[in-house]
Each structure stands twice: as C-alpha cells, then as structure tokens.
Design a protein around this motif. Structure first.
Motif, PDB file in Angstrom:
ATOM      1  N   VAL A   2       0.841  -1.193   0.000  1.00  0.00           N
ATOM      2  CA  VAL A   2       0.000   0.000   0.000  1.00  0.00           C
ATOM      3  C   VAL A   2       0.877   1.244   0.000  1.00  0.00           C
ATOM      4  O   VAL A   2       1.776   1.379   0.835  1.00  0.00           O
ATOM      5  CB  VAL A   2      -0.938   0.012   1.228  1.00  0.00           C
ATOM      6  CG1 VAL A   2      -1.751   1.310   1.268  1.00  0.00           C
ATOM      7  CG2 VAL A   2      -1.871  -1.194   1.191  1.00  0.00           C
ATOM      8  N   ALA A   3       0.611   2.165  -0.918  1.00  0.00           N
ATOM      9  CA  ALA A   3       1.314   3.440  -0.985  1.00  0.00           C
ATOM     10  C   ALA A   3       0.315   4.552  -0.718  1.00  0.00           C
ATOM     11  O   ALA A   3      -0.760   4.587  -1.315  1.00  0.00           O
ATOM     12  CB  ALA A   3       1.959   3.627  -2.355  1.00  0.00           C
ATOM     13  N   THR A   4       0.644   5.461   0.179  1.00  0.00           N
ATOM     14  CA  THR A   4      -0.213   6.595   0.498  1.00  0.00           C
ATOM     15  C   THR A   4       0.371   7.913  -0.001  1.00  0.00           C
ATOM     16  O   THR A   4      -0.187   8.972   0.262  1.00  0.00           O
ATOM     17  CB  THR A   4      -0.438   6.688   2.013  1.00  0.00           C
ATOM     18  OG1 THR A   4       0.844   6.805   2.668  1.00  0.00           O
ATOM     19  CG2 THR A   4      -1.138   5.430   2.529  1.00  0.00           C
ATOM     20  N   GLY A   5       1.488   7.858  -0.689  1.00  0.00           N
ATOM     21  CA  GLY A   5       2.138   9.046  -1.212  1.00  0.00           C
ATOM     22  C   GLY A   5       3.225   8.646  -2.186  1.00  0.00           C
ATOM     23  O   GLY A   5       3.513   7.456  -2.375  1.00  0.00           O
ATOM     24  N   PRO A   6       3.857   9.626  -2.841  1.00  0.00           N
ATOM     25  CA  PRO A   6       4.897   9.299  -3.824  1.00  0.00           C
ATOM     26  C   PRO A   6       6.149   8.741  -3.162  1.00  0.00           C
ATOM     27  O   PRO A   6       6.406   8.963  -1.977  1.00  0.00           O
ATOM     28  CB  PRO A   6       5.174  10.660  -4.485  1.00  0.00           C
ATOM     29  CG  PRO A   6       4.784  11.671  -3.452  1.00  0.00           C
ATOM     30  CD  PRO A   6       3.631  11.074  -2.714  1.00  0.00           C
ATOM     31  N   ASN A   7       6.910   7.977  -3.950  1.00  0.00           N
ATOM     32  CA  ASN A   7       8.216   7.451  -3.533  1.00  0.00           C
ATOM     33  C   ASN A   7       8.122   6.541  -2.310  1.00  0.00           C
ATOM     34  O   ASN A   7       9.015   6.528  -1.466  1.00  0.00           O
ATOM     35  CB  ASN A   7       9.194   8.602  -3.271  1.00  0.00           C
ATOM     36  CG  ASN A   7       9.451   9.435  -4.506  1.00  0.00           C
ATOM     37  OD1 ASN A   7       9.497   8.904  -5.613  1.00  0.00           O
ATOM     38  ND2 ASN A   7       9.594  10.740  -4.327  1.00  0.00           N
ATOM     39  N   GLN A   8       7.035   5.782  -2.209  1.00  0.00           N
ATOM     40  CA  GLN A   8       6.902   4.768  -1.158  1.00  0.00           C
ATOM     41  C   GLN A   8       7.013   3.358  -1.740  1.00  0.00           C
ATOM     42  O   GLN A   8       7.637   2.495  -1.128  1.00  0.00           O
ATOM     43  CB  GLN A   8       5.571   4.926  -0.426  1.00  0.00           C
ATOM     44  CG  GLN A   8       5.429   6.221   0.347  1.00  0.00           C
ATOM     45  CD  GLN A   8       4.088   6.328   1.051  1.00  0.00           C
ATOM     46  OE1 GLN A   8       3.299   5.399   1.054  1.00  0.00           O
ATOM     47  NE2 GLN A   8       3.824   7.482   1.643  1.00  0.00           N
ATOM     48  N   ILE A  10       8.415   2.688 -12.275  1.00  0.00           N
ATOM     49  CA  ILE A  10       7.214   3.501 -12.129  1.00  0.00           C
ATOM     50  C   ILE A  10       6.855   3.625 -10.655  1.00  0.00           C
ATOM     51  O   ILE A  10       7.005   2.661  -9.884  1.00  0.00           O
ATOM     52  CB  ILE A  10       6.029   2.888 -12.925  1.00  0.00           C
ATOM     53  CG1 ILE A  10       4.775   3.752 -12.818  1.00  0.00           C
ATOM     54  CG2 ILE A  10       5.737   1.482 -12.474  1.00  0.00           C
ATOM     55  CD1 ILE A  10       3.628   3.262 -13.684  1.00  0.00           C
ATOM     56  N   ASP A  11       6.431   4.813 -10.247  1.00  0.00           N
ATOM     57  CA  ASP A  11       5.940   5.019  -8.891  1.00  0.00           C
ATOM     58  C   ASP A  11       4.492   4.524  -8.833  1.00  0.00           C
ATOM     59  O   ASP A  11       3.637   5.002  -9.582  1.00  0.00           O
ATOM     60  CB  ASP A  11       6.004   6.505  -8.518  1.00  0.00           C
ATOM     61  CG  ASP A  11       5.589   6.755  -7.081  1.00  0.00           C
ATOM     62  OD1 ASP A  11       6.469   6.852  -6.216  1.00  0.00           O
ATOM     63  OD2 ASP A  11       4.366   6.854  -6.824  1.00  0.00           O
ATOM     64  N   VAL A  12       4.219   3.568  -7.940  1.00  0.00           N
ATOM     65  CA  VAL A  12       2.903   2.941  -7.891  1.00  0.00           C
ATOM     66  C   VAL A  12       1.818   3.936  -7.505  1.00  0.00           C
ATOM     67  O   VAL A  12       0.699   3.888  -8.024  1.00  0.00           O
ATOM     68  CB  VAL A  12       2.933   1.736  -6.917  1.00  0.00           C
ATOM     69  CG1 VAL A  12       1.531   1.253  -6.595  1.00  0.00           C
ATOM     70  CG2 VAL A  12       3.753   0.601  -7.521  1.00  0.00           C
ATOM     71  N   TRP A  13       2.116   4.860  -6.594  1.00  0.00           N
ATOM     72  CA  TRP A  13       1.084   5.781  -6.109  1.00  0.00           C
ATOM     73  C   TRP A  13       0.684   6.798  -7.171  1.00  0.00           C
ATOM     74  O   TRP A  13      -0.495   7.058  -7.386  1.00  0.00           O
ATOM     75  CB  TRP A  13       1.587   6.514  -4.868  1.00  0.00           C
ATOM     76  CG  TRP A  13       0.538   7.365  -4.217  1.00  0.00           C
ATOM     77  CD1 TRP A  13      -0.480   6.951  -3.406  1.00  0.00           C
ATOM     78  CD2 TRP A  13       0.403   8.783  -4.339  1.00  0.00           C
ATOM     79  NE1 TRP A  13      -1.238   8.021  -3.017  1.00  0.00           N
ATOM     80  CE2 TRP A  13      -0.723   9.170  -3.573  1.00  0.00           C
ATOM     81  CE3 TRP A  13       1.119   9.761  -5.010  1.00  0.00           C
ATOM     82  CZ2 TRP A  13      -1.141  10.479  -3.454  1.00  0.00           C
ATOM     83  CZ3 TRP A  13       0.701  11.083  -4.909  1.00  0.00           C
ATOM     84  CH2 TRP A  13      -0.425  11.436  -4.138  1.00  0.00           C
ATOM     85  N   SER A  14       1.645   7.379  -7.853  1.00  0.00           N
ATOM     86  CA  SER A  14       1.344   8.436  -8.825  1.00  0.00           C
ATOM     87  C   SER A  14       1.325   7.941 -10.257  1.00  0.00           C
ATOM     88  O   SER A  14       0.877   8.660 -11.149  1.00  0.00           O
ATOM     89  CB  SER A  14       2.380   9.555  -8.709  1.00  0.00           C
ATOM     90  OG  SER A  14       3.668   9.093  -9.100  1.00  0.00           O
ATOM     91  N   ARG A  15       1.815   6.732 -10.515  1.00  0.00           N
ATOM     92  CA  ARG A  15       1.968   6.148 -11.854  1.00  0.00           C
ATOM     93  C   ARG A  15       2.994   6.907 -12.692  1.00  0.00           C
ATOM     94  O   ARG A  15       3.037   6.758 -13.911  1.00  0.00           O
ATOM     95  CB  ARG A  15       0.633   6.110 -12.621  1.00  0.00           C
ATOM     96  CG  ARG A  15      -0.512   5.423 -11.914  1.00  0.00           C
ATOM     97  CD  ARG A  15      -0.198   3.975 -11.575  1.00  0.00           C
ATOM     98  NE  ARG A  15      -1.400   3.192 -11.400  1.00  0.00           N
ATOM     99  CZ  ARG A  15      -2.100   3.141 -10.263  1.00  0.00           C
ATOM    100  NH1 ARG A  15      -1.688   3.826  -9.220  1.00  0.00           N
ATOM    101  NH2 ARG A  15      -3.175   2.400 -10.166  1.00  0.00           N
TER     102      ARG A  15
END
Length: 322
Positions: free
Chosen positions: A124-130, A154-159
């Motif tokens: 689970v990501a709640t923000g970028p770069n997690q 790819i960053d999962v939270w922001s795509r």
C-alpha cells in the motif's frame, strides 16, 4: 403456455419449464391473468425525457468528440480533458457513449481493446516514492531476432515514470545503476522504499540485491510463474506499445530507441490523463497538484448542474483524489 402446461402434466416443475423457454415465472403468471386476448403491452416510453440533449447540443457534442484533438480518445478521456483545457462541460461520459452508439460510432478508438485483469494483493502506498515497480521489455532491433532492452521504473502511487534506460543487454549491474540514478534524480533517500519486480535474473542478480541491501530497500518479488503479480509495469508496457505512434518497424539504432522512449515518457508523465488516478497526469499527482485540478473540475460540474439541474439525478461526479 400450452407447452408449459404439457410439461407440468408430465411431471416437470413450472419454473424450470418456463426457464427452458426463456421466460420468468412472473411473466408466466402475468400472461395467465391477462388471458389470451391481453396481447403484448410493451410499448416503450410515451414521452420524450425532459433532460434530453437538444439537436444543437447533440451536434456540438459530435463535432467535439470527432475533432482531431479528441477523435482517438474514449469519452472517459475526453470529459476531463475538456474541463482542464477549455473549462468546458458538454455531457457526461455515459451520455457521450449513448450518442456515439446511436450514431454508429462505437468502434474502438485505439489499436487494441483494453485488457481486463484482477489486481492481486499488493503493498500500500499513500504518497509518492513509497512503492516503486519496475520491469524490462524488449524493443525490436534492426536485425531480425535482436532486441534493445527497455528498463522502466514507475511510482505505484502516482503512476509516474521515475527511471528509464535503453540498453543493449539485460544485466543486474545496469539495473543497479538505473535504480541509484533514479533515486538521485528524484532527490530521494531510498531507505524504507519498496521496490517490486518479477523474478527475472536482472532483478535478482547479486549486484542488484547488494545495492538494495546497502540502501535499505525492501525488495518485493512476484510469485514464480504468475505474470500478473506485477500489474503496474505490465500495464505501462501495454500503454506504451499500443500508442498510435509506436513504430510499426524495428528501431534502426539504440539512439533512435532512446529518443522515442524519451518522447513517450514526456507524453505519459505530463500529458496522459491516467484513468486510475481520476484522470490527472502522473506528474500532477506526483508533485501534489492534483487537489487543485480536481477541485476546479468539481466547480465546473457544479456550474453545469446549476444551468441544467434536470439532467442530474444525484450528486455531481466524484472528483476527490484517490
């Protein structure tokens, strides 16, 4: 009804007999009450809906969705783009689909139909770069059977695509270098970051694992033999290879492949409205600009509802950040 009565007399259940003929039990009872003279009373709506688009509004909608700017996009992409680019709301996605269907224009607007897959359980990501996800795909080279290798993170939270490289081979050394370089460009302390990938040798090579351990990265891997455990990267590759401008011929050189990938990343990060993040661009979400954009869309929808309240049966569309 005669056939059903005959089946019941021979021991069949009425419900099963009706279902065999494509009828429901309620339809059968209704017909019996009306008798043979009742006839078919289905006649459709007797009045025109009060919130129906006028002919002028309908033609305006068709002109917009068939214009050069929007003709290759689905209604789900067109509606938020109109709000962002022109501050305009002409109709909902469902209305546009209905008009296109009535006009015989429901042919798919991209080279391939979208793939449908269920998303497995994930970090689970709640923000970028997690949580980052990465993978490697092949790009056809100038000689049959040869390929260039595209590494994408790819960053999962922001795509948002945060790292990319086109190399002549697959290597854990190159993977390690790309990850470190991506962290540097993002100005990121990677300690605690989750990096997910499949089980390929560049992902699990000794150099890559040693780099992750040194930086305090939590390595995450797909289950062996399960291709859809890395859906974010696979979906990104599909988006890339089904772009209208994806070359139909092999790349002539590694430099040409890099140039095309750079243009794709520019489009994907800064222009593409991503369906999984309320149709904002990955860069807008990654850098914290989505709240302002979605609030502006919400106000546009509210003004549209005030102008034509009869066309809205409930609340306006949910533009809260995901």
């Amino acid at each position: 009804m005669t056939l059903i009565d005959e089946a019941v007399e021979n021991g069949a259940r009425r419900e099963i007999a009706a279902r065999t003929l494509g009828l429901s039990g309620r339809s059968l009872e209704r017909w019996r009450r009306r008798g043979a003279e009742g006839g078919d009373r289905r006649c459709g709506p007797r009045t025109v809906p009060s919130n129906k688009l006028s002919e002028v509004e309908r033609q305006r909608l068709l002109t917009i969705v068939n214009s050069g700017r929007y003709r290759d996009l689905s209604p789900n992409q067109i509606v938020p783009r109109l709000a962002d680019e022109k501050g305009l709301y002409v109709a909902s996605e469902s209305t546009i689909y209905r008009v296109l269907r009535a006009e015989g224009q429901m042919a798919h607007r991209e080279p391939s139909r979208p793939a449908v897959s269920k998303r497995p359980r994930e970090h689970v990501a709640t923000g970028p770069n997690q949580v980052w996800s990465w993978d490697i795909t092949w790009l056809p080279g100038p000689i049959r059977g040869t390929f260039f290798y595209l590494y994408l993170i790819i960053d999962v939270w922001s795509r948002m695509i945060v790292g990319a490289a086109v190399n002549a081979k697959e290597s854990s050394d190159l993977s390690s270098w790309l990850f470190v370089d991506s962290c540097r460009k993002q100005g990121l302390d990677p300690n605690g970051l989750v990096l997910h990938s499949d089980n390929g040798s560049p992902m699990k090579g000794s150099t890559m694992l040693a780099t992750l351990q040194r930086l305090g990265i939590m390595a995450s891997f797909s289950r062996p033999g399960v291709s859809n455990d890395n859906p974010f990267s696979e979906s990104l590759f599909r988006t890339m290879k089904y772009r209208p401008h994806y070359p139909s011929r092999p790349f002539a050189s590694q430099e040409e492949a890099r140039d095309w990938v750079d243009r794709f990343i520019e489009w994907y990060n800064f222009e593409h409205r991503h369906s999984a993040i309320r149709y904002v661009t990955p860069a807008e979400r990654h850098h914290g600009r989505e709240t302002e954009i979605l609030e502006r869309r919400h106000q546009i929808y509210k003004r549209a509802k005030r102008r034509h309240p009869e066309r809205w049966s409930g609340k306006t569309r949910n533009w809260n950040p995901i």
